[in-house]
Every structure is written in structure tokens, then in C-alpha cells.
Write a protein that holds these residues in place. Structure first.
Motif, mmCIF file in Angstrom:
data_model
loop_
_atom_site.group_PDB
_atom_site.id
_atom_site.type_symbol
_atom_site.label_atom_id
_atom_site.label_comp_id
_atom_site.label_asym_id
_atom_site.label_seq_id
_atom_site.Cartn_x
_atom_site.Cartn_y
_atom_site.Cartn_z
ATOM 1 N N ARG A 361 0.843 -1.199 0.000
ATOM 2 C CA ARG A 361 0.000 0.000 0.000
ATOM 3 C C ARG A 361 0.883 1.256 0.000
ATOM 4 O O ARG A 361 0.526 2.272 -0.579
ATOM 5 C CB ARG A 361 -0.933 -0.010 1.223
ATOM 6 N N GLN A 362 2.051 1.167 0.639
ATOM 7 C CA GLN A 362 2.953 2.323 0.671
ATOM 8 C C GLN A 362 3.502 2.609 -0.735
ATOM 9 O O GLN A 362 3.573 3.748 -1.168
ATOM 10 C CB GLN A 362 4.123 2.067 1.645
ATOM 11 N N LYS A 363 3.870 1.539 -1.426
ATOM 12 C CA LYS A 363 4.375 1.715 -2.795
ATOM 13 C C LYS A 363 3.278 2.298 -3.686
ATOM 14 O O LYS A 363 3.534 3.163 -4.529
ATOM 15 C CB LYS A 363 4.869 0.358 -3.320
ATOM 16 N N PHE A 364 2.051 1.841 -3.460
ATOM 17 C CA PHE A 364 0.922 2.379 -4.220
ATOM 18 C C PHE A 364 0.831 3.900 -4.045
ATOM 19 O O PHE A 364 0.704 4.655 -5.017
ATOM 20 C CB PHE A 364 -0.391 1.703 -3.772
ATOM 21 N N VAL A 365 0.891 4.373 -2.794
ATOM 22 C CA VAL A 365 0.789 5.819 -2.525
ATOM 23 C C VAL A 365 1.936 6.555 -3.223
ATOM 24 O O VAL A 365 1.753 7.614 -3.824
ATOM 25 C CB VAL A 365 0.795 6.093 -1.004
ATOM 26 N N GLU A 366 3.111 5.944 -3.161
ATOM 27 C CA GLU A 366 4.285 6.566 -3.779
ATOM 28 C C GLU A 366 4.087 6.728 -5.303
ATOM 29 O O GLU A 366 4.332 7.791 -5.862
ATOM 30 C CB GLU A 366 5.482 5.653 -3.500
ATOM 31 N N LEU A 367 3.615 5.656 -5.943
ATOM 32 C CA LEU A 367 3.483 5.666 -7.410
ATOM 33 C C LEU A 367 2.324 6.534 -7.888
ATOM 34 O O LEU A 367 2.361 7.118 -8.968
ATOM 35 C CB LEU A 367 3.244 4.235 -7.926
ATOM 36 N N PHE A 368 1.277 6.595 -7.076
ATOM 37 C CA PHE A 368 0.023 7.244 -7.460
ATOM 38 C C PHE A 368 0.030 8.743 -7.151
ATOM 39 O O PHE A 368 -0.595 9.520 -7.859
ATOM 40 C CB PHE A 368 -1.120 6.552 -6.695
ATOM 41 N N ALA A 369 0.742 9.127 -6.091
ATOM 42 C CA ALA A 369 0.631 10.519 -5.645
ATOM 43 C C ALA A 369 1.979 11.147 -5.267
ATOM 44 O O ALA A 369 2.345 12.204 -5.784
ATOM 45 C CB ALA A 369 -0.318 10.588 -4.438
ATOM 46 N N THR A 370 2.713 10.493 -4.382
ATOM 47 C CA THR A 370 3.885 11.152 -3.791
ATOM 48 C C THR A 370 4.983 11.387 -4.830
ATOM 49 O O THR A 370 5.499 12.510 -4.955
ATOM 50 C CB THR A 370 4.422 10.310 -2.606
ATOM 51 N N ASN A 371 5.348 10.357 -5.569
ATOM 52 C CA ASN A 371 6.417 10.543 -6.553
ATOM 53 C C ASN A 371 6.010 11.408 -7.747
ATOM 54 O O ASN A 371 6.803 12.259 -8.169
ATOM 55 C CB ASN A 371 6.961 9.197 -7.030
ATOM 56 N N PRO A 372 4.802 11.230 -8.289
ATOM 57 C CA PRO A 372 4.426 12.150 -9.377
ATOM 58 C C PRO A 372 4.514 13.616 -8.954
ATOM 59 O O PRO A 372 4.947 14.464 -9.733
ATOM 60 C CB PRO A 372 2.979 11.747 -9.690
ATOM 61 N N ALA A 373 4.126 13.910 -7.705
ATOM 62 C CA ALA A 373 4.214 15.302 -7.228
ATOM 63 C C ALA A 373 5.674 15.753 -7.179
ATOM 64 O O ALA A 373 6.006 16.890 -7.529
ATOM 65 C CB ALA A 373 3.570 15.433 -5.850
ATOM 66 N N LYS A 374 6.553 14.845 -6.777
ATOM 67 C CA LYS A 374 7.987 15.192 -6.724
ATOM 68 C C LYS A 374 8.562 15.381 -8.116
ATOM 69 O O LYS A 374 9.363 16.286 -8.349
ATOM 70 C CB LYS A 374 8.770 14.074 -6.022
ATOM 71 N N VAL A 375 8.184 14.501 -9.034
ATOM 72 C CA VAL A 375 8.720 14.590 -10.405
ATOM 73 C C VAL A 375 8.454 15.973 -10.991
ATOM 74 O O VAL A 375 9.339 16.592 -11.572
ATOM 75 C CB VAL A 375 8.072 13.515 -11.322
ATOM 76 N N VAL A 376 7.229 16.451 -10.818
ATOM 77 C CA VAL A 376 6.899 17.739 -11.435
ATOM 78 C C VAL A 376 7.265 18.913 -10.541
ATOM 79 O O VAL A 376 7.309 20.046 -10.996
ATOM 80 C CB VAL A 376 5.423 17.833 -11.880
ATOM 81 N N GLY A 377 7.550 18.641 -9.272
ATOM 82 C CA GLY A 377 7.973 19.714 -8.369
ATOM 83 C C GLY A 377 6.828 20.413 -7.659
ATOM 84 O O GLY A 377 6.762 21.643 -7.635
ATOM 85 N N LEU A 378 5.917 19.619 -7.068
ATOM 86 C CA LEU A 378 4.804 20.204 -6.311
ATOM 87 C C LEU A 378 4.870 19.741 -4.854
ATOM 88 O O LEU A 378 4.225 18.753 -4.468
ATOM 89 C CB LEU A 378 3.465 19.785 -6.940
ATOM 90 N N PRO A 379 5.628 20.454 -4.033
ATOM 91 C CA PRO A 379 5.820 19.995 -2.651
ATOM 92 C C PRO A 379 4.545 20.001 -1.810
ATOM 93 O O PRO A 379 4.474 19.293 -0.801
ATOM 94 C CB PRO A 379 6.861 20.970 -2.074
ATOM 95 N N GLY A 380 3.533 20.748 -2.189
ATOM 96 C CA GLY A 380 2.285 20.772 -1.403
ATOM 97 C C GLY A 380 1.319 19.669 -1.768
ATOM 98 O O GLY A 380 0.219 19.591 -1.220
ATOM 99 N N LYS A 381 1.707 18.815 -2.708
ATOM 100 C CA LYS A 381 0.787 17.795 -3.224
ATOM 101 C C LYS A 381 1.341 16.390 -2.983
ATOM 102 O O LYS A 381 2.530 16.205 -2.733
ATOM 103 C CB LYS A 381 0.618 17.986 -4.742
ATOM 104 N N GLY A 382 0.432 15.407 -3.083
ATOM 105 C CA GLY A 382 0.876 14.007 -3.105
ATOM 106 C C GLY A 382 1.242 13.405 -1.768
ATOM 107 O O GLY A 382 1.736 12.281 -1.720
ATOM 108 N N GLU A 383 1.006 14.125 -0.681
ATOM 109 C CA GLU A 383 1.405 13.629 0.640
ATOM 110 C C GLU A 383 0.387 14.039 1.689
ATOM 111 O O GLU A 383 -0.113 15.167 1.635
ATOM 112 C CB GLU A 383 2.728 14.285 1.049
ATOM 113 N N LEU A 384 0.153 13.151 2.654
ATOM 114 C CA LEU A 384 -0.644 13.543 3.817
ATOM 115 C C LEU A 384 0.337 14.008 4.883
ATOM 116 O O LEU A 384 0.984 13.189 5.540
ATOM 117 C CB LEU A 384 -1.469 12.357 4.330
ATOM 118 N N ARG A 385 0.485 15.307 5.006
ATOM 119 C CA ARG A 385 1.364 15.840 6.053
ATOM 120 C C ARG A 385 0.862 17.217 6.436
ATOM 121 O O ARG A 385 0.177 17.886 5.650
ATOM 122 C CB ARG A 385 2.822 15.840 5.586
#
Ligand code: URP
Ligand code: ZN
Ligand code: ZN
Ligand code: ZN
Length: 466
Positions: A361-385
Motif C-alpha cells: 500500500r505504501q508503494k501504491f501511494v508513492e506511485l500514485f501521488a507522492t512521486n508524481p508530485a515530486k517529479v513535477v515539483g509540487l511539494p504541497g501535493k501528493g502527501e498527507l502531512r
């Protein structure tokens, strides 16, 4: 229920991040996550009980076409929302003599009053010349930190030769702009296309034969060589061939800032879908083409092991769909490229990745949201923090269903994943604290999506700041 809410408390869900999961609560004020923890007792305007549900970050789809390569924005954004994706990243193709930065502003202006989810852009050079290469250094000034060049599609304005790519890379790396490439050897494609057509082999499946894995392997290797020469960060989009993935794995493990993406259709569909009686296979024509099962297996392994860092949809719901767009083609070489999929990305990754035990499930979150946000450079997106945008999916893992075009909001007449069994569905989707989708129904508002300005150095900050 729709509309603005001042504060929202989501209680008792299993909070999923790219590194952890725990039962807890999430407190949102306005558009932002303010608290994450156990037994939060804030006095919120609204409380939602998420017991038995997963709470995950809204998806970021780093590869969507709604203005580039056809497709309709309104429908694309609604389909994204219902499918748990709250940020979509399209491309801003440049017309001849239009400065790159203007092309981006124009594309953003088109999206501003229409998109119901947040949006961002990749630049695309279509007028390769000195002044345009220099403009690449200024892309972050308009909130763009990624640039796609096409090694395929020779004979169109999209095509760039090695000299243009290297020139663009030399400028990109100066500004922390990540180069994206569509890596297929254009000459192999041209020669093999003519070869098959001259033999009267015109059926959709020849799209695959004219674009064999070696065409992708060669161009991926060449793009990596150019990136090494320029010392420029590289993100190879829509990787479909295992040999291309291997080239990325090798460069990445040698420490180069080389990354790759695959797409949901390469993880779930094979060449057999192209090889159907009559013209049916045209529905599945996209580039690179769908590959045989051995590539599908290798791609799952690659996403699991981290050699490919994100899974996009390459959503491209061509205006007119099967009847009005695909059927305009008379043979495999002139059928418009692209398939829809923005709505199905979460469901497919979860069902065929998580539920089969292939990814965590962690890898899923990474592939679906966290890493795509990092690739494009959106630090406010893709993470629950705390401090991140309140883009949130409350996900019901028990729901079972089947993908069908009548439930798809993409606005065209077919669904490439028609009949695929699905486990789990977004019960509620929030965009910056606002409810935009509930149980497969879009409840958001047109024009509420905001242009998200991307930061340079995305995935490779450490590499350039050591
Ligand atoms: O076939 C595809 N992938 N169509 C969209 C354009 C592209 O090359 O990404
Ligand atoms: Zn300058
Ligand atoms: Zn492409
Ligand atoms: Zn694409």
C-alpha cells in the motif's frame, strides 16, 4: 454534499502514506491539513467517520492530455476527480514562433475557468532554435520545471533530433528543469511502417510490429547518453519495454539522475488487445504500443523495486472517441494515438497491484501521488502531512465492481479497460478541503481547480546540491 467548508475532521481511518500506515484522524482547516494524529478532538464544522476506510493523498497524474493531443478538459478533470486524482499535469505544446513561456500561459488560461481539479504543465519544444533553448532556463519563472521532447513522431512538429535535445538539456540543467523524453527511434518506425504497408499489412496490430521494443530500447539508451553528456536530470515517460526499463535501471543505479514512468495500460493490457478482429484494436493504439506479457511482468517488477518511479495514465480521450477519431484512420499508421485512463489509474493500481500482493500500500501511494508530485515539483501535493494541501481520498477497500464506459466521465464512446474487475473505490474525494467526488459521482465545481506552479529540481534536488 458540496460547497466550501471551514474545517473538517476525518476520524478513525487508516492513514496511508508512502512510508507508513496507522489508524488516526486528520484535521483540515480551509484548504490545508493542520493536524494528523490519534483521538484528535478539534471542534470541526464537519466530522466524517472513516472507520474501515483508507485515507490517502489525492492522486497526482503527471501524464495527462486534455489540451495537448486532443481531449476535453472539463470531462478529463471530472473523470480525474471521481477516480481519486486531484492534480493533473498536461503538456503545453508550443506553436512555431510562439515563445515557450507564452505557450504555457496560453494553455493555463484555457484551463483556468474550466478545470475542476488542480492542474500544472510540462513545456514542449516544437520550434527548436537558439532563442527557445535559452528560454528553457526561464521555465521555473512560470511555474514549469519539466520539459518533454519527442524522439518519435518524425515528420511532425513534435520531433526533435539529438542536437536539439542536447541543446535543450544543456539549458534545462542550469535551471533544475527535468527533461522528459518520448523515447522511440523514429527511423526504425518509419522504415518498418513503410515495410508493412507495402505488404498490405494495415491492421492495428502492425502498430506494434512497426514499433518493436528495440526502437524504444535504442532511443532510451540514446536519451540517457545525451543526459549524461549534459549532466541533466532525465525522466523517461511512458516506458513500456523491459529493455528500456533496464537501461533506466542501470543508469539510475550508477547514480545518474535518470528516472522513468510507466502507465496503467502498460501494466494491465497486452499486445493481444491490438490484435483483434476488424478495427477493434484501434481503440488501443497509443505510443509506445502495448507489449507482450513478459514486458508487463517486468514493468510490475520495476515499479515494485523503484526503477520506475511513477505511474501516469497518459490519458488521451481523443475528441470523437472510437467512432469519431480512431475510425478516421485507414491503416495502423494514421490512426490517432492515445487512450483514456485518468479515472481508472487508482482502481487499476490498487486492484492489480495491491490486491494481488505485487506492491505494498505504501508503494501504491508513492506511485500514485507522492512521486508524481515530486517529479513535477509540487511539494504541497501528493502527501498527507501537516501543511500540505487537503487533497484527500477516503477509500473504501471493500467495494467491488467492474469498469464500464457508462460509469466513465471522460466524454468518449469507449473504455479501454471495459469489463476489468475492480476492488475498492474512492468514497469521498476532497480537493483542498472541498468535496469533489462521492461514490463515483462528480460533485465538484467547474473552474475551482487552480494552476499549480512547479518548483525546479523535483526528484533530483540532492544530486544537484551535494
Ligand atoms: O499515444 C500516446 N501516448 N499519445 C499521447 C501522446 C504521447 O506521446 O504521449
Ligand atoms: Zn535568459
Ligand atoms: Zn509521448
Ligand atoms: Zn502522453
Amino acid at each position: 454534499m458540496k460547497g466550501v467548508i471551514m474545517s473538517l475532521l476525518i476520524k478513525n481511518g487508516t492513514i496511508l502514506t508512502a512510508t507508513s500506515e496507522f489508524t488516526g484522524d486528520l484535521y483540515i482547516e480551509g484548504e490545508t491539513i493542520r493536524q494528523i494524529g490519534s483521538n484528535l478532538n478539534m471542534d470541526a464544522d464537519r466530522t466524517v467517520d472513516a472507520a474501515g476506510k483508507y485515507i490517502l493523498p489525492g492522486g497526482v497524474d503527471e501524464h495527462v492530455h486534455y489540451g495537448s493531443f486532443g481531449g476535453r478538459l472539463f470531462e478529463t478533470a471530472e473523470a480525474a476527480a471521481v477516480g481519486g486524482t486531484t492534480t493533473i499535469v498536461d503538456f503545453a505544446p508550443q506553436e512555431k514562433d510562439v515563445p515557450l513561456l507564452d505557450a504555457i500561459r496560453q494553455q493555463a488560461a484555457k484551463a483556468e475557468d474550466i478545470s475542476s481539479v488542480d492542474f500544472a504543465f510540462h513545456a514542449v519544444i516544437m520550434d527548436p532554435k537558439e532563442s527557445v533553448f535559452e528560454e528553457v532556463r526561464h521555465l521555473p519563472e512560470v511555474g514549469v520545471a519539466t520539459l518533454k521532447l519527442f524522439m518519435a513522431y518524425k515528420g511532425t512538429a513534435f520531433y526533435c533530433d539529438d542536437e536539439a535535445i542536447l541543446n535543450a538539456m544543456m539549458n534545462a540543467k542550469e535551471a533544475g528543469v527535468t527533461m522528459m523524453v518520448h523515447a522511440e527511434n523514429a527511423d526504425i518506425i518509419t522504415i518498418l511502417t513503410n515495410h508493412y504497408l507495402s505488404q498490405g499489412k494495415t491492421a492495428p496490430v502492425y502498430h506494434y510490429h512497426a514499433r518493436p521494443p528495440i526502437a524504444e530500447e535504442e532511443a532510451t539508451g540514446r536519451a540517457i547518453a545525451l543526459a549524461k553528456a549534459a549532466d541533466c536530470p532525465l525522466f523517461v515517460v511512458h516506458v513500456s519495454a523491459k529493455e528500456a526499463m533496464e537501461a533506466i535501471r542501470k543508469a539510475h543505479s550508477q547514480g545518474w539522475p535518470v528516472f522513468g514512468e510507466t502507465c496503467t495500460h502498460y501494466l494491465t493490457l497486452t499486445t493481444d488487445y491490438l490484435d483483434q478482429p476488424g478495427f477493434e484494436g484501434a481503440k488501443y493504439i497509443c505510443s509506445p504500443p502495448l507489449r507482450p506479457q513478459e514486458h508487463v511482468d517486468a514493468l510490475w517488477q520495476a515499479v515494485r523495486e523503484g526503477w520506475l518511479t511513477a505511474v501516469g495514465s497518459d490519458h488521451c480521450a481523443l475528441d470523437g472517441g472510437f467512432e469519431g477519431a480512431k475510425k478516421k484512420g485507414t491503416n495502423f499508421s494514421n490512426i490517432p494515438n492515445g487512450c483514456p485512463g485518468v479515472q481508472d489509474r487508482l482502481a487499476l493500481l490498487w486492484t492489480y497491484g495491491v490486491c494481488t500482493g505485487t506492491i505494498t500500500r505504501q508503494k501504491f501511494v508513492e506511485l500514485f501521488a507522492t512521486n508524481p508530485a515530486k517529479v513535477v515539483g509540487l511539494p504541497g501535493k501528493g502527501e498527507l502531512r501537516i501543511g500540505a494541501d487537503a487533497d484527500i481520498v477516503i477509500f473504501d477497500p471493500e467495494w467491488k465492481g467492474v469498469i464500464t464506459n457508462k460509469d466513465s466521465l471522460h466524454g468518449i464512446d469507449y473504455e479501454p479497460f471495459e469489463g476489468f474487475k475492480i476492488q475498492g473505490r474512492p468514497e469521498q474525494v476532497y480537493l483542498r478541503g472541498r468535496l469533489v467526488a462521492e461514490n463515483g459521482v462528480f460533485v465538484g465545481e467547474r473552474g475551482k481547480g487552480k494552476w499549480q506552479k512547479c518548483q525546479p529540481y523535483g526528484l533530483c534536488y540532492d544530486y544537484y546540491h551535494k
